[in-house]
Design a protein around this motif. Structure first.
Motif, PDB file in Angstrom:
ATOM      1  N   HIS A 120       0.567  -1.084   0.027  1.00 17.16           N
ATOM      2  CA  HIS A 120      -0.049   0.208  -0.195  1.00 17.16           C
ATOM      3  C   HIS A 120       0.720   1.441   0.098  1.00 17.16           C
ATOM      4  O   HIS A 120       0.787   2.372  -0.601  1.00 17.16           O
ATOM      5  N   HIS A 121       2.473   1.164   0.856  1.00 23.56           N
ATOM      6  CA  HIS A 121       3.207   2.472   0.870  1.00 23.56           C
ATOM      7  C   HIS A 121       3.381   2.238  -0.622  1.00 23.56           C
ATOM      8  O   HIS A 121       4.767   3.053  -0.874  1.00 23.56           O
ATOM      9  N   GLY A 122       3.371   1.939  -1.144  1.00 22.77           N
ATOM     10  CA  GLY A 122       4.481   1.859  -2.818  1.00 22.77           C
ATOM     11  C   GLY A 122       4.678   0.607  -3.458  1.00 22.77           C
ATOM     12  O   GLY A 122       4.997  -0.247  -1.997  1.00 22.77           O
ATOM     13  N   LYS A 123       6.204   0.000  -4.404  1.00 26.03           N
ATOM     14  CA  LYS A 123       6.966  -0.550  -4.826  1.00 26.03           C
ATOM     15  C   LYS A 123       7.517  -0.671  -3.385  1.00 26.03           C
ATOM     16  O   LYS A 123       8.601  -0.222  -3.189  1.00 26.03           O
ATOM     17  N   LEU A 124       8.147  -2.225  -2.986  1.00 24.27           N
ATOM     18  CA  LEU A 124       8.790  -3.464  -2.369  1.00 24.27           C
ATOM     19  C   LEU A 124       9.883  -2.982  -3.547  1.00 24.27           C
ATOM     20  O   LEU A 124      10.912  -3.036  -3.043  1.00 24.27           O
ATOM     21  N   TYR A 125       9.769  -3.672  -4.518  1.00 21.68           N
ATOM     22  CA  TYR A 125      10.564  -4.220  -5.372  1.00 21.68           C
ATOM     23  C   TYR A 125      10.059  -4.601  -7.141  1.00 21.68           C
ATOM     24  O   TYR A 125       8.711  -4.966  -6.400  1.00 21.68           O
ATOM     25  N   GLY A 153      20.488  -7.351   3.819  1.00 21.86           N
ATOM     26  CA  GLY A 153      19.738  -5.389   2.950  1.00 21.86           C
ATOM     27  C   GLY A 153      18.680  -5.755   4.286  1.00 21.86           C
ATOM     28  O   GLY A 153      18.292  -6.213   5.207  1.00 21.86           O
ATOM     29  N   PRO A 154      18.653  -3.916   4.087  1.00 26.40           N
ATOM     30  CA  PRO A 154      17.804  -3.252   6.006  1.00 26.40           C
ATOM     31  C   PRO A 154      16.601  -4.249   6.075  1.00 26.40           C
ATOM     32  O   PRO A 154      16.010  -5.266   5.063  1.00 26.40           O
ATOM     33  N   SER A 155      16.041  -3.998   7.195  1.00 26.92           N
ATOM     34  CA  SER A 155      15.121  -4.563   7.834  1.00 26.92           C
ATOM     35  C   SER A 155      13.411  -4.251   7.230  1.00 26.92           C
ATOM     36  O   SER A 155      14.009  -2.525   6.926  1.00 26.92           O
ATOM     37  N   GLY A 156      12.967  -4.748   5.524  1.00 26.84           N
ATOM     38  CA  GLY A 156      11.149  -4.382   5.837  1.00 26.84           C
ATOM     39  C   GLY A 156      11.800  -4.435   4.318  1.00 26.84           C
ATOM     40  O   GLY A 156      11.278  -3.861   3.223  1.00 26.84           O
ATOM     41  N   THR A 157      12.990  -4.645   3.973  1.00 28.28           N
ATOM     42  CA  THR A 157      13.066  -4.315   1.535  1.00 28.28           C
ATOM     43  C   THR A 157      12.143  -5.490   0.616  1.00 28.28           C
ATOM     44  O   THR A 157      12.013  -5.473  -0.043  1.00 28.28           O
ATOM     45  N   GLY A 158      12.171  -6.866   2.405  1.00 28.44           N
ATOM     46  CA  GLY A 158      11.177  -7.621   1.238  1.00 28.44           C
ATOM     47  C   GLY A 158      12.078  -9.347   1.542  1.00 28.44           C
ATOM     48  O   GLY A 158      11.597  -9.998   0.378  1.00 28.44           O
ATOM     49  N   LYS A 159      13.266  -8.985   1.787  1.00 30.27           N
ATOM     50  CA  LYS A 159      13.693 -10.868   1.889  1.00 30.27           C
ATOM     51  C   LYS A 159      13.247 -12.022   2.420  1.00 30.27           C
ATOM     52  O   LYS A 159      12.687 -12.360   1.301  1.00 30.27           O
ATOM     53  N   SER A 160      11.656 -11.494   2.807  1.00 31.41           N
ATOM     54  CA  SER A 160      11.086 -12.727   3.847  1.00 31.41           C
ATOM     55  C   SER A 160      10.774 -12.649   2.784  1.00 31.41           C
ATOM     56  O   SER A 160      10.142 -13.718   2.033  1.00 31.41           O
ATOM     57  N   THR A 161       9.620 -11.806   1.978  1.00 33.06           N
ATOM     58  CA  THR A 161       8.483 -11.704   0.764  1.00 33.06           C
ATOM     59  C   THR A 161       9.031 -12.849   0.051  1.00 33.06           C
ATOM     60  O   THR A 161       8.492 -13.407  -1.013  1.00 33.06           O
ATOM     61  N   LEU A 162      10.190 -11.855  -0.783  1.00 34.77           N
ATOM     62  CA  LEU A 162      11.254 -12.815  -1.447  1.00 34.77           C
ATOM     63  C   LEU A 162      11.113 -14.389  -2.045  1.00 34.77           C
ATOM     64  O   LEU A 162      10.539 -14.794  -2.737  1.00 34.77           O
ATOM     65  N   LEU A 174       4.230 -18.802  -1.612  1.00 34.78           N
ATOM     66  CA  LEU A 174       3.170 -18.325  -0.363  1.00 34.78           C
ATOM     67  C   LEU A 174       2.714 -17.905  -0.535  1.00 34.78           C
ATOM     68  O   LEU A 174       2.383 -16.485   0.091  1.00 34.78           O
ATOM     69  N   GLU A 175       3.280 -15.939  -1.298  1.00 34.59           N
ATOM     70  CA  GLU A 175       2.836 -14.753  -1.511  1.00 34.59           C
ATOM     71  C   GLU A 175       2.282 -14.987  -3.297  1.00 34.59           C
ATOM     72  O   GLU A 175       3.384 -15.183  -4.019  1.00 34.59           O
ATOM     73  N   LYS A 176       1.868 -14.322  -3.377  1.00 37.52           N
ATOM     74  CA  LYS A 176       1.261 -13.505  -4.387  1.00 37.52           C
ATOM     75  C   LYS A 176       2.244 -13.075  -5.247  1.00 37.52           C
ATOM     76  O   LYS A 176       3.032 -12.673  -5.278  1.00 37.52           O
TER      77      LYS A 176
HETATM   78  N1  LIG Z   1       1.302 -10.032   4.006  1.00 36.01           N
HETATM   79  C1  LIG Z   1       1.759  -8.941   4.041  1.00 36.01           C
HETATM   80  N2  LIG Z   1       0.825  -7.870   3.740  1.00 36.01           N
HETATM   81  C2  LIG Z   1       1.366  -6.803   3.494  1.00 36.01           C
HETATM   82  N3  LIG Z   1       2.682  -5.991   4.216  1.00 36.01           N
HETATM   83  C3  LIG Z   1       3.257  -7.193   4.196  1.00 36.01           C
HETATM   84  C4  LIG Z   1       2.932  -8.433   4.107  1.00 36.01           C
HETATM   85  N4  LIG Z   1       4.297  -9.064   4.491  1.00 36.01           N
HETATM   86  C5  LIG Z   1       5.419  -8.221   4.696  1.00 36.01           C
HETATM   87  N5  LIG Z   1       4.552  -7.452   4.020  1.00 36.01           N
HETATM   88  C6  LIG Z   1       5.608  -5.857   4.635  1.00 36.01           C
HETATM   89  O1  LIG Z   1       6.065  -5.547   3.397  1.00 36.01           O
HETATM   90  C7  LIG Z   1       7.644  -5.332   3.525  1.00 36.01           C
HETATM   91  C8  LIG Z   1       8.899  -6.437   3.944  1.00 36.01           C
HETATM   92  O2  LIG Z   1       8.451  -7.144   4.424  1.00 36.01           O
HETATM   93  P1  LIG Z   1      10.022  -8.432   4.634  1.00 36.01           P
HETATM   94  O3  LIG Z   1       9.179  -9.199   5.715  1.00 36.01           O
HETATM   95  O4  LIG Z   1       9.407  -8.952   3.382  1.00 36.01           O
HETATM   96  O5  LIG Z   1      10.283  -7.619   4.550  1.00 36.01           O
HETATM   97  P2  LIG Z   1      12.181  -8.198   5.161  1.00 36.01           P
HETATM   98  O6  LIG Z   1      13.175  -7.225   4.053  1.00 36.01           O
HETATM   99  O7  LIG Z   1      12.492 -10.031   5.648  1.00 36.01           O
HETATM  100  O8  LIG Z   1      12.395  -7.664   6.759  1.00 36.01           O
HETATM  101  P3  LIG Z   1      13.315  -7.884   8.594  1.00 36.01           P
HETATM  102  O9  LIG Z   1      15.088  -8.469   7.497  1.00 36.01           O
HETATM  103  O10 LIG Z   1      12.649  -7.492   9.314  1.00 36.01           O
HETATM  104  O11 LIG Z   1      12.505  -9.929   8.180  1.00 36.01           O
HETATM  105  C9  LIG Z   1       7.817  -5.096   5.149  1.00 36.01           C
HETATM  106  O12 LIG Z   1       7.419  -3.474   5.460  1.00 36.01           O
HETATM  107  C10 LIG Z   1       6.324  -5.442   5.636  1.00 36.01           C
HETATM  108  O13 LIG Z   1       5.944  -4.394   6.848  1.00 36.01           O
END
Ligand SMILES: Nc1ncnc2c1ncn2[C@@H]1O[C@H](COP(=O)(O)OP(=O)(O)OP(=O)(O)O)[C@@H](O)[C@H]1O
Length: 216
Positions: free
Chosen positions: A15-20, A37-46, A53-55
């Motif tokens: 919602h806050h914009g492009k993650l990657y 990478g810094p916290s919140g950049t999307g490593k887990s999401t990737l 497991l993620e769209k």
């Molecule tokens: N299911 C979700 N729906 C909406 N936003 C999400 C969801 N999961 C994560 N986010 C957001 O997406 C961004 C990336 O999250 P992610 O956990 O992938 O980062 P990360 O790089 O692994 O962080 P960390 O190093 O803190 O574990 C964050 O801003 C998080 O709040």
């Protein structure tokens, strides 16, 4: 170098914009790739996008050992490319039941643990016995049990998301060695997200400002 996995291109918009955007990656045989990478950049999401497991955007490819796995049928892919979450779920029951749980699925009936559950617990320095209920384990013990389960299952790839976060230095050394040892077997690779310094790795990838860069 033999390519084990080609995956991508992955993009995520929050919602806050492009993650990657348009991130693709390749893992080679015996790669142990440290994803930082810094916290919140999307490593887990990737990592979660890689296993579906993620769209994901339409057109994402996952080619494992030369075989393409369509996004709509990823069950087989996920049994070869395992996502090891920092909070991987454990089932109610004993350590042994948890280690052997993946084999209950029909798709895995033909598979056998690569070493005995007892041996892998020893390698990880886990002292609780196999019949110990998992509710009696500490956070670090649960974390190591999840790692043991993934390695025992013998996938081709482990995508490990902060697998060492709750571990003391001695446990970290053992857990790291086991995961690294896994990556050095034929046709295996590991992609490991960790904020810790890792003692050995083949490559380091850095995710920042929506881009994935390889550090030299
Ligand atoms: N299911 C979700 N729906 C909406 N936003 C999400 C969801 N999961 C994560 N986010 C957001 O997406 C961004 C990336 O999250 P992610 O956990 O992938 O980062 P990360 O790089 O692994 O962080 P960390 O190093 O803190 O574990 C964050 O801003 C998080 O709040």
């Amino acid at each position: 170098m033999k390519v084990i996995l080609e995956a991508g291109p992955f993009s995520v918009h929050r919602h806050h914009g492009k993650l990657y955007e348009n991130i693709s990656l390749v893992l080679y045989e015996n790669d142990f790739v440290h994803l930082k990478g810094p916290s919140g950049t999307g490593k887990s999401t990737l990592l979660r996008q890689i296993v579906g497991l993620e769209k994901c955007p339409a057109g994402v490819k996952r080619i494992l050992n030369g075989t393409a796995h369509p996004s709509k049928r990823l069950f087989n892919f996920r049994s070869k490319c395992v996502y090891l979450d920092a909070d991987s779920p454990l089932i109610e029951g004993s350590i042994s039941e948890n280690l052997l749980f993946p084999y209950k699925f029909k798709i895995n009936h033909h598979r056998k643990p690569v070493i005995t559950p007892k041996k892998i617990l020893e390698k990880l320095g886990l002292s609780p016995k196999l019949d110990t209920e998992v509710t009696n384990l500490s956070t670090g013990e649960r974390e190591r049990l999840c790692l043991a389960r993934a390695i025992l299952f013998d996938p081709q790839i482990i995508l490990a998301d902060e697998p060492f976060s709750g571990l003391d230095p001695e446990s970290f050394e053992k857990a790291f060695s086991l995961l690294y040892e896994f990556s050095q077997k034929p046709e295996k690779a590991v992609l490991c997200v960790s904020h810790l310094e890792l003692p050995q790795k083949s490559r380091t990838l850095f995710l920042k400002n929506g881009k994935l860069e390889e550090l030299s």
